[in-house]
Write a protein that holds these residues in place. Structure first.
Motif, PDB file in Angstrom:
ATOM      1  N   VAL B 247       0.780  -1.282  -0.022  1.00  0.00           N
ATOM      2  CA  VAL B 247      -0.163   0.031  -0.001  1.00  0.00           C
ATOM      3  C   VAL B 247       0.939   1.329  -0.072  1.00  0.00           C
ATOM      4  O   VAL B 247       0.561   2.124  -0.711  1.00  0.00           O
ATOM      5  N   GLY B 283       5.674   4.954  13.306  1.00  0.00           N
ATOM      6  CA  GLY B 283       4.196   5.086  13.169  1.00  0.00           C
ATOM      7  C   GLY B 283       4.146   6.520  12.593  1.00  0.00           C
ATOM      8  O   GLY B 283       3.005   6.469  11.689  1.00  0.00           O
ATOM      9  N   ALA B 284       4.603   7.481  12.788  1.00  0.00           N
ATOM     10  CA  ALA B 284       4.349   8.740  12.217  1.00  0.00           C
ATOM     11  C   ALA B 284       4.795   8.789  10.720  1.00  0.00           C
ATOM     12  O   ALA B 284       3.808   9.253   9.943  1.00  0.00           O
ATOM     13  N   LEU B 286       4.593   6.170   8.863  1.00  0.00           N
ATOM     14  CA  LEU B 286       3.395   5.217   8.170  1.00  0.00           C
ATOM     15  C   LEU B 286       2.043   6.307   8.096  1.00  0.00           C
ATOM     16  O   LEU B 286       1.496   6.127   6.836  1.00  0.00           O
ATOM     17  N   MET B 287       1.784   6.618   8.844  1.00  0.00           N
ATOM     18  CA  MET B 287       0.554   7.695   9.020  1.00  0.00           C
ATOM     19  C   MET B 287       0.743   8.685   8.037  1.00  0.00           C
ATOM     20  O   MET B 287      -0.331   8.932   7.171  1.00  0.00           O
ATOM     21  N   MET B 290       0.272   7.585   4.167  1.00  0.00           N
ATOM     22  CA  MET B 290      -0.772   7.099   4.003  1.00  0.00           C
ATOM     23  C   MET B 290      -1.962   8.123   3.771  1.00  0.00           C
ATOM     24  O   MET B 290      -2.784   8.250   3.161  1.00  0.00           O
ATOM     25  N   ILE B 291      -1.738   9.354   4.744  1.00  0.00           N
ATOM     26  CA  ILE B 291      -2.546  10.330   4.770  1.00  0.00           C
ATOM     27  C   ILE B 291      -2.312  11.211   3.566  1.00  0.00           C
ATOM     28  O   ILE B 291      -3.369  11.677   3.023  1.00  0.00           O
ATOM     29  N   PRO B 294      -2.401   8.609  -0.255  1.00  0.00           N
ATOM     30  CA  PRO B 294      -3.131   7.538  -0.225  1.00  0.00           C
ATOM     31  C   PRO B 294      -3.214   6.634  -1.196  1.00  0.00           C
ATOM     32  O   PRO B 294      -3.282   5.479  -1.022  1.00  0.00           O
ATOM     33  N   LEU B 297       3.255   5.719  -2.933  1.00  0.00           N
ATOM     34  CA  LEU B 297       4.229   6.631  -3.330  1.00  0.00           C
ATOM     35  C   LEU B 297       4.373   6.867  -4.689  1.00  0.00           C
ATOM     36  O   LEU B 297       4.313   7.997  -5.332  1.00  0.00           O
TER      37      LEU B 297
END
Lengths: 290, 312, 386
Positions: B247, B283-284, B286-287, B290-291, B294, B297
């Motif tokens: 993704v 985590g940051a 990844l988020m 994706m934000i 979406p 890349l």
């Protein structure tokens, strides 16, 4: 008989814990059709924040309330900052956003509260109750009791209040809900906040039994997800039944079959249920819009 | 040149040129692991990107692909190639057996079912201590062809690079075949595809089995290269990692998922300087990706590029 | 085009980072490479190990370093994942060009790289428990380990049980590598030591309740004693459940519970539980004549002062590895890998916090058994069992 009762108590306690977590999944899924993989982290946050506040000298009740508010804020922030900007993204993209959020929250918790595990004092003592030769901790009654109260509360909320009906309407058809004047943005914020608060409450209730640390969220989240799916996503009663099914099956399988594969039981149930009932026990049959 | 060929040639060129930029065995090892993860993702992309089906359990196939051949060689003294074939057959059979009932499910129910399947396989590998060595893992013998033992980073770099290029080529042929067009139609609307007389269920099963085989092969290669395997390779977190690679790089973009695999394999190496902040940053990232991207890349950047070119 | 740019950028980033780390060799600092399970399920091992290494490398540097050179510590977090461990070990060897490797908090991480260090001919001090790490010694020329073998832990427990006339034991073990290794040792050692395993239950480390397993043990025929194999929060839950079920058989654990959290988490359930542990855990109870007492107390105080946490015995493994390495560098007079390895192998009577180390060509664990003690939980404290 005493043996059976003991397995039953163990199953009911675990089942109520899973049900509490599953209710959080259900709430968010109902309004936004997102599975929030950070739900377990809300449980963790609730427990650890309370532990931290207690250590800072705050008494238990205010500490617990503050922890719930803090976690609710985290839930609202998740919706506002991460879910809303990506609302048109694919299901799997949203899944990864919430997984990212769970990694982030775990990382933050580890920084704030360290890697040790902690215990909260039981609300009403540690002396086990003896019933028919089996024993039950008073804290288990708290967990089961609060779960029942929450289910009743949610029922009232969705069935009797305007706000609750607005959430339901949003769940059924977002566009139509918007047309009748429902503020979708607010409904979504509310459901994330509520769901996080619910998770935090669960985390506080179970911490005297299960202890808590920055890692407890992962497995609790998975089991809760299991329970929510078994019950059929989006159904509150289903979440509770799902949680109890999973908890009882684990305890009985351990007691009467073998403990070696205890942690696989939940997932075997999932596969069996889904093969025969593709939308869970209480889920609505899905229809495709063409 | 069709765009798909351009992508393939580009990938082959990167594989050929990369060794000049790799300073030591560690660099080679990372490159190999990127290639092996990319192989899983190219297969998984057929399922997620083109057939529109989520799987959160593909590490199970990766793990079985690693363990079955390793055990056949270790316990029964099978020939490496025979054991590999048997391992892939086992992966394919399992995937085929579960595909139909599982792929009837939709959305999150499908995600949960694949997740459950993956976790069960991982637990079995973990618990059968006498067979698999349990959670501490097991040593894997070097892959043998006759008297030749395949060992070392140099050898495995070319094996991995070759397999990856071949894997991408096969996947693209599949995507561009009539069957592949049907596959893409599935992602759009299953009902529409069915009404055009496409065997929707059949195609989903095919995509599932093929993606499982890619994962199984990559698992076997990883185990033989590292000569060690633990149940973590079959676990839930690995499954999530694979999906994230797909993704992140870009669903339905074959080169995209290779980039996704590269990023996620490199990140732990790049973030190790952050020490206690490592997970927070991961985590940051990844988020954030994706934000803001979406679609992944590569497709997002490609769209930007097209827009920029159109403007100038 | 974009694809290539992205790939190139990613590669450049990776290479740049690697190049920055690769420094000139020679009279720079002595490099100690370490990969530990600082996070993840095995962080109860890796976290105190990493903290201890950082603390003591700094202290050694402040007091002038080793051979007139400073120590440079490079720690990577493997999260207990063998594949990550192998990649980080490769990086430490090839890229950072370290002079010695310390690490592998778990047996799995260690076993994933024993072949690698053999080929690289680099001295390696493992912190893993299983004896297979250094056996057969012939194939482990470059590998040493500092913790007592986990087999010895079970032996100690069995000896204590037999002394109390208990020969029928029930096992309750976690599903992790550390736990299962203990369970396997308990099963294998039983017949050779005149013990019988009469019940065998498993839990997952993420379980929230083990009363079903304990109920089965409670109702199994002829259980005289119970041995728990595990670590972390679930061991506290087990001890709590044990008390809840009012079970009366003597309860033992392996050394995984040797940290204060176990006692506080069990809410009184840990009282009376016995376990084997390095003398470090009960240093205050040792007679003043015990050579372990002084270094152990010093370590406990230093660790507490630096991190405001109680020591666990696991951090001690890392400290001993560091002491052995430093001692070997000094005796070798250089960081020449062969000389350092030989120096480690000829370590004699080195007093660490885990015990006294004497390595030889036949023994790469080198720890005397006397420093592994039986400990009992009394009034919420670990006390030496006398």
């Amino acid at each position: 008989m005493a043996e059976f009762l003991q397995f039953l108590f163990a199953g009911l306690t675990s089942g109520a814990i899973y049900a509490l977590v599953a209710l959080g999944f259900t709430l968010i899924y109902s309004s936004s059709h997102v599975i929030n993989f950070a739900q377990g982290e809300f449980v963790m946050l609730g427990g650890l924040a309370t532990v931290g506040l207690l250590a800072a000298g705050v008494p238990l009740l205010p500490a617990a309330l503050l922890a719930i508010v803090l976690t609710a804020a985290a839930g609202i922030a998740l919706e506002k900052l991460a879910i809303e900007p990506a609302r048109n993204a694919a299901v799997v993209t949203l899944i990864i956003i919430t997984i990212g959020a769970s990694i982030l929250l775990r990382g933050a918790a580890q920084l704030i509260w360290g890697k040790d595990y902690h215990r909260l004092p039981a609300f009403t003592g540690e002396t086990p109750l003896e019933i028919g030769g089996a024993t039950l901790l008073p804290q288990s009654l708290w967990v089961i009791g609060v779960t029942i109260l929450i289910v009743l509360g949610l029922r009232w909320f969705f069935g009797r209040t305007l706000l609750g009906k607005a959430v339901l309407a949003t769940s059924h058809n977002r566009l139509a809900a918007q047309l009748v004047g429902i503020d979708i943005g607010f409904v979504l914020l509310l459901s994330y906040g509520l769901s996080a608060a619910l998770g935090a409450l669960a985390g506080i209730l179970i911490a005297p039994i299960t202890l808590t640390s920055y890692t407890v969220g992962t497995m609790l989240g998975l089991k809760g997800f299991c329970a929510a799916i078994v019950g059929g996503l989006g159904s509150g009663a289903g979440a509770v039944v799902g949680g109890l099914v999973v908890g009882l099956a684990e305890a009985m399988a351990t007691g009467y079959v073998s403990s070696a594969y205890k942690d696989a039981v939940a997932f075997v149930i999932i596969l069996v249920v889904l093969v025969f009932m593709p939308s869970g026990l209480f889920g609505r049959r899905g229809t495709d819009r063409v | 040149m069709a765009s798909r060929h351009r992508g393939l040639v580009l990938l082959a060129a990167v594989v050929l040129a990369l060794p000049w930029f790799l300073a030591n065995k560690f660099h080679f090892q990372v490159a190999i692991l990127i290639g092996l993860n990319a192989l899983v993702c190219v297969g998984l992309n057929l399922l997620i990107g083109y057939a529109g089906q989520i799987s959160l359990g593909h590490a199970a196939f990766f793990g079985l692909g690693a363990y079955v051949p390793a055990l056949l060689v270790d316990k029964l003294r099978w020939d490496s190639s025979l054991a590999l074939a048997a391992g892939l057959a086992a992966v394919g059979l399992l995937a085929f057996a579960v595909a139909r009932p599982i792929l009837r499910l939709k959305g999150h129910y499908l995600a949960m079912a694949t997740l459950g399947l993956g976790i069960i396989v991982a637990i079995v590998i973990n618990r059968e201590l006498d067979l698999t060595g349990g959670p501490d893992g097991m040593s894997v013998r070097a892959y043998r062809i006759g008297d030749l033992r395949l060992r070392g980073e140099w050898t495995w770099y070319w094996i991995t690079g070759g397999t990856l290029v071949l894997g991408v080529w096969l996947a693209q042929n599949l995507i561009d075949s009539p069957a592949g067009r049907a596959l893409r139609a599935l992602h759009g609307s299953e009902v529409a595809a069915e009404s055009l007389g496409i065997d929707v269920a059949g195609f989903k099963v095919k995509a599932f089995v093929i993606s499982a085989l890619y994962a199984g092969l990559a698992g076997a290669m990883t185990a033989h290269f590292l000569q060690f395997v633990t149940p973590i390779e079959a676990g839930f977190l690995r499954s999530i990692e694979f999906v994230t690679m797909v993704v992140l790089g870009g669903m339905a973009s074959t080169l995209g998922v290779v980039v996704g695999a590269a990023i996620l394999t490199l990140l732990p190496q790049l973030l190790t300087g952050f020490h206690d902040y490592e997970h927070l940053v991961l985590g940051a990232i990844l988020m954030g990706m994706m934000i803001f991207l979406p679609k992944g890349l590569v497709p997002s950047l490609a769209a930007l590029w097209t827009r920029w070119r159109a403007q100038s | 085009m974009t694809q290539r740019t992205v790939i190139a950028a990613a590669l450049a980033a990776a290479l740049g980072l690697a190049a920055g780390a690769a420094q000139a060799q020679g009279q720079g600092p002595i490099k100690i490479g370490s990969f530990l399970a600082v996070t993840g399920g095995a962080s109860f091992l890796g976290d105190p190990e990493a903290k201890t290494l950082r603390l003591y490398v700094e202290r050694i540097n402040k007091s002038g370093g080793v051979l007139g050179r400073q120590l440079q510590l490079i720690v990577h977090d493997s999260a207990g994942d063998a594949k990550q461990a192998a990649t980080f070990a490769k990086r430490l060897i090839e890229d950072d060009k370290v002079d010695i490797l310390i690490g592998g908090s778990t047996t799995g991480e260690t076993m994933a790289i024993v072949k690698m260090v053999d080929e690289a001919e680099l001295p390696f001090l493992s912190l893993g428990g299983a004896s297979v790490i250094v056996e057969p010694v012939k194939e482990r020329k470059w590998v040493f380990k500092t913790p007592h073998s986990d087999r010895l832990a079970v032996q100690k427990v069995y000896v204590d049980m037999k002394a109390r006339g208990l020969t029928a034991v029930a096992i309750i073990a976690g599903s992790g590598g550390f736990d299962q290794s203990c369970r396997k040792n308990a099963q294998e050692l039983a017949p050779t030591m005149g013990m019988r395993v009469v019940a065998d239950e498993t839990y997952a480390p993420t379980d929230t309740d083990v009363t079903p397993q304990l109920t089965k043990i409670k109702n199994a025929a002829g259980v005289q004693a119970v041995l728990g194999c595990g670590f972390g929060g679930i061991t506290s839950i087990t001890a709590k459940n044990y008390k809840q079920l009012a079970m009366t058989q003597p309860f033992y654990f392996n050394h995984g519970v040797g940290s204060k959290q176990f006692i506080t988490g069990a809410a009184g359930g840990a009282e009376g539980i016995r376990l084997p542990a390095a003398a470090l855990l009960v240093a205050a109870d040792l007679p003043d004549s015990d050579p372990q007492k002084k270094p152990a107390l010093e370590y406990a105080a230093a660790y507490k002062a630096a991190f405001n946490e109680d020591i666990s015995t696991f951090g001690g493994h890392a400290l001993d590895a560091l002491l052995i390495a430093v001692d070997a560098f000094k005796r070798a007079g250089s960081t020449d890998k062969k000389k350092v390895r030989d120096a480690i192998e000829s370590t004699k009577g080195l007093i660490g916090v885990d015990g006294i180390f004497t390595f030889s060509a036949a023994d790469h664990n080198g720890l005397d058994e006397a420093s592994f003690k039986m400990v009992v939980v009394q009034n919420g404290e670990f006390r030496l069992l006398k």
